[in-house]
Design a protein around this motif. Structure first.
Motif, PDB file in Angstrom:
ATOM      1  N   GLU A  81       0.821  -1.209   0.000  1.00  0.00           N
ATOM      2  CA  GLU A  81       0.000   0.000   0.000  1.00  0.00           C
ATOM      3  C   GLU A  81       0.860   1.266   0.000  1.00  0.00           C
ATOM      4  OE1 GLU A  81      -2.776  -0.590   3.203  1.00  0.00           O
ATOM      5  OE2 GLU A  81      -3.905  -2.087   2.069  1.00  0.00           O
ATOM      6  N   ARG A  82       0.810   2.066   1.068  1.00  0.00           N
ATOM      7  CA  ARG A  82       1.527   3.349   1.046  1.00  0.00           C
ATOM      8  C   ARG A  82       3.031   3.151   0.866  1.00  0.00           C
ATOM      9  NH1 ARG A  82       0.818   6.061   6.900  1.00  0.00           N
ATOM     10  NH2 ARG A  82       1.516   7.811   5.631  1.00  0.00           N
ATOM     11  N   PHE A  83       3.572   2.039   1.356  1.00  0.00           N
ATOM     12  CA  PHE A  83       5.006   1.796   1.234  1.00  0.00           C
ATOM     13  C   PHE A  83       5.361   1.376  -0.194  1.00  0.00           C
ATOM     14  CE2 PHE A  83       3.776   1.208   5.658  1.00  0.00           C
ATOM     15  CZ  PHE A  83       4.555   2.205   6.237  1.00  0.00           C
ATOM     16  N   ARG A 125      10.744  -4.727   3.021  1.00  0.00           N
ATOM     17  CA  ARG A 125       9.869  -5.890   2.828  1.00  0.00           C
ATOM     18  C   ARG A 125       8.875  -5.653   1.699  1.00  0.00           C
ATOM     19  NH1 ARG A 125       8.579  -7.321   9.217  1.00  0.00           N
ATOM     20  NH2 ARG A 125      10.710  -7.966   9.775  1.00  0.00           N
ATOM     21  N   SER A 126       8.450  -4.410   1.518  1.00  0.00           N
ATOM     22  CA  SER A 126       7.554  -4.093   0.402  1.00  0.00           C
ATOM     23  C   SER A 126       8.266  -4.272  -0.936  1.00  0.00           C
ATOM     24  CB  SER A 126       7.016  -2.663   0.538  1.00  0.00           C
ATOM     25  OG  SER A 126       6.207  -2.546   1.691  1.00  0.00           O
ATOM     26  N   LEU A 127       9.602  -4.201  -0.918  1.00  0.00           N
ATOM     27  CA  LEU A 127      10.402  -4.469  -2.113  1.00  0.00           C
ATOM     28  C   LEU A 127      10.776  -5.946  -2.226  1.00  0.00           C
ATOM     29  CD1 LEU A 127      12.816  -1.404  -1.871  1.00  0.00           C
ATOM     30  CD2 LEU A 127      11.159  -1.803  -3.710  1.00  0.00           C
ATOM     31  N   ASN A 128      10.215  -6.752  -1.317  1.00  0.00           N
ATOM     32  CA  ASN A 128      10.507  -8.191  -1.265  1.00  0.00           C
ATOM     33  C   ASN A 128      11.948  -8.466  -0.836  1.00  0.00           C
ATOM     34  OD1 ASN A 128       9.229 -10.746  -1.478  1.00  0.00           O
ATOM     35  ND2 ASN A 128      10.364 -11.177  -3.352  1.00  0.00           N
ATOM     36  N   VAL A 129      12.478  -7.595   0.005  1.00  0.00           N
ATOM     37  CA  VAL A 129      13.805  -7.765   0.590  1.00  0.00           C
ATOM     38  C   VAL A 129      13.623  -8.076   2.075  1.00  0.00           C
ATOM     39  CG1 VAL A 129      16.006  -6.646   1.152  1.00  0.00           C
ATOM     40  CG2 VAL A 129      14.891  -6.196  -1.056  1.00  0.00           C
ATOM     41  N   ASN A 156       7.596   3.277  19.639  1.00  0.00           N
ATOM     42  CA  ASN A 156       6.860   2.025  19.493  1.00  0.00           C
ATOM     43  C   ASN A 156       7.237   1.246  18.236  1.00  0.00           C
ATOM     44  OD1 ASN A 156       4.931   2.100  21.828  1.00  0.00           O
ATOM     45  ND2 ASN A 156       4.385   4.036  20.855  1.00  0.00           N
ATOM     46  N   GLY A 157       8.105   1.802  17.424  1.00  0.00           N
ATOM     47  CA  GLY A 157       8.442   1.114  16.181  1.00  0.00           C
ATOM     48  C   GLY A 157       7.258   0.991  15.260  1.00  0.00           C
ATOM     49  N   ASN A 158       6.505   2.072  15.113  1.00  0.00           N
ATOM     50  CA  ASN A 158       5.288   2.096  14.316  1.00  0.00           C
ATOM     51  C   ASN A 158       5.610   2.745  12.966  1.00  0.00           C
ATOM     52  OD1 ASN A 158       2.768   2.793  13.164  1.00  0.00           O
ATOM     53  ND2 ASN A 158       1.802   2.883  15.179  1.00  0.00           N
ATOM     54  N   SER A 159       5.635   1.948  11.908  1.00  0.00           N
ATOM     55  CA  SER A 159       6.020   2.470  10.592  1.00  0.00           C
ATOM     56  C   SER A 159       5.077   3.551  10.088  1.00  0.00           C
ATOM     57  CB  SER A 159       6.077   1.334   9.576  1.00  0.00           C
ATOM     58  OG  SER A 159       7.006   0.353   9.943  1.00  0.00           O
TER      59      SER A 159
END
Length: 339
Positions: free
Chosen positions: A129-131, A231-235, A205-208
């Motif tokens: 989504e946004r990422f 992770r959105s780049l599949n890394v 909180n580590g909230n992206s």
């Protein structure tokens, strides 16, 4: 013969100059539990482990309360667990002591680690989504993670402001306007309002999503943002948490520190973006390298701890104490001594 001897001396000098920096120190993790007679008390504490980049030795746990050492299955973290069904009639201390050998590290291979585990979203580290949109707009590529690192570094400000007062060092260090619609006063207001309701949409909180929207946070927020993009780049990307070790022979440690690494070409490559923000002259270093001034306690997010009824633990470095299912009272202190 003389030429051979000179070449030998030169080789020794070159070897000496290229020695990888390392730290060897004792670490004390001390917790004092308050009495709660008649109430069930549960205690969880992280217990560090040796791995490919640090060696833990001489580990001991000094306490009068009964406990077990458990292993968290998903990431393999180990932890101290005490279930005191009758509570405590008097205060009790727990002192975890260990030695640490840590070298400056670059990319490394980690055995028995499945990179695919670190492709999926966590509760506060969403993907897609946004990422996806950010990655597309900035033309990020999974083959080159440096632009992702640079993007998070440029977007985020390190800060944990808790008062609209110049005496708050983080408030004083932030620009008045962070970005469109966000000021340092609004960051404080958000923190105060969120903590009133025990919410998680604030720094620490580590909230992206918080990091993306507000752009002010600590190490958890910097690295969660990076992980969502990776992770959105599949890394695959992992979260590590422990403590920074100050310069000097011994002293107290105020709080935790965290960092991340991503998987590429069959190796894990470290990043420490929040440290790069605090020390811009080291920005190139912290992409692909970590200094030796740290110890890792656990890694991963959304940890499942035995006996804990409130669901997955966001991240795990400080004590977790419950008294009849509610937050229990304790004090904590951390210290180190060079050896």
């Amino acid at each position: 013969m003389m030429m051979r001897w000179m070449l030998f001396i030169a080789a020794i000098a070159l070897s000496s100059c290229s020695k990888v920096p390392e730290r060897n120190f004792e670490f004390n993790y001390k917790v004092s539990l308050q009495a709660n007679s008649g109430k069930n008390m549960k205690v969880w504490l992280p217990v560090p482990q040796s791995n490919e980049v640090q060696t833990i030795s001489e580990l001991s746990i000094d306490t009068d309360i009964p406990y077990e050492i458990k292993t968290e299955e998903q990431h393999g973290n180990t932890y101290f667990y005490a279930n005191l069904k009758e509570g405590l009639t008097q205060t009790a201390d727990i002192n975890i002591h260990f030695n640490v050998k840590r070298k400056q590290r670059a990319n490394a291979k980690f055995k028995d680690t499945d990179p695919n585990l670190y492709l999926k979203a966590n509760r506060l580290v969403p993907i897609g989504e946004r990422f996806d949109s950010i990655a597309k707009a900035n033309r990020f590529s999974p083959e080159n993670m440096k632009p992702v690192y640079d993007f998070v570094l440029s977007e985020m400000y390190y800060g944990k402001p808790k008062a609209q007062n110049p005496s708050d060092q983080y408030y004083a260090s932030l620009p008045t306007s962070i970005k469109k619609g966000i000021t340092k006063d609004s960051v404080v207001s958000l923190y105060l309002n969120t903590t009133k309701i025990a919410g998680e949409f604030t720094f620490g909180n580590g909230n992206s999503n918080y990091a993306c929207d507000i752009s002010v946070g600590n190490c958890t927020d910097f690295h969660s943002y990076f992980m969502s993009l990776a992770r959105s780049l599949n890394v695959p990307a992992r979260f590590h948490i422990g403590f920074s070790i100050p310069d000097g022979q011994e002293g107290k440690i105020g709080g935790y520190h965290c960092w991340a690494d991503y998987h590429q070409n069959n190796e894990w490559h470290p990043v420490d973006i929040s440290e790069a923000d605090k020390a811009p002259e080291k920005a190139e270093f912290y992409f692909g390298k970590l200094d030796a001034n740290r110890v890792e306690m656990t890694q991963g997010r959304d940890l499942i701890l035995e006996g804990y009824s409130k669901g997955p633990v966001n991240f795990f470095v400080y004590p977790i104490v419950e008294s009849d299912g509610q937050a229990g009272a304790y004090t904590k202190s951390f210290s180190y001594k060079e050896i």
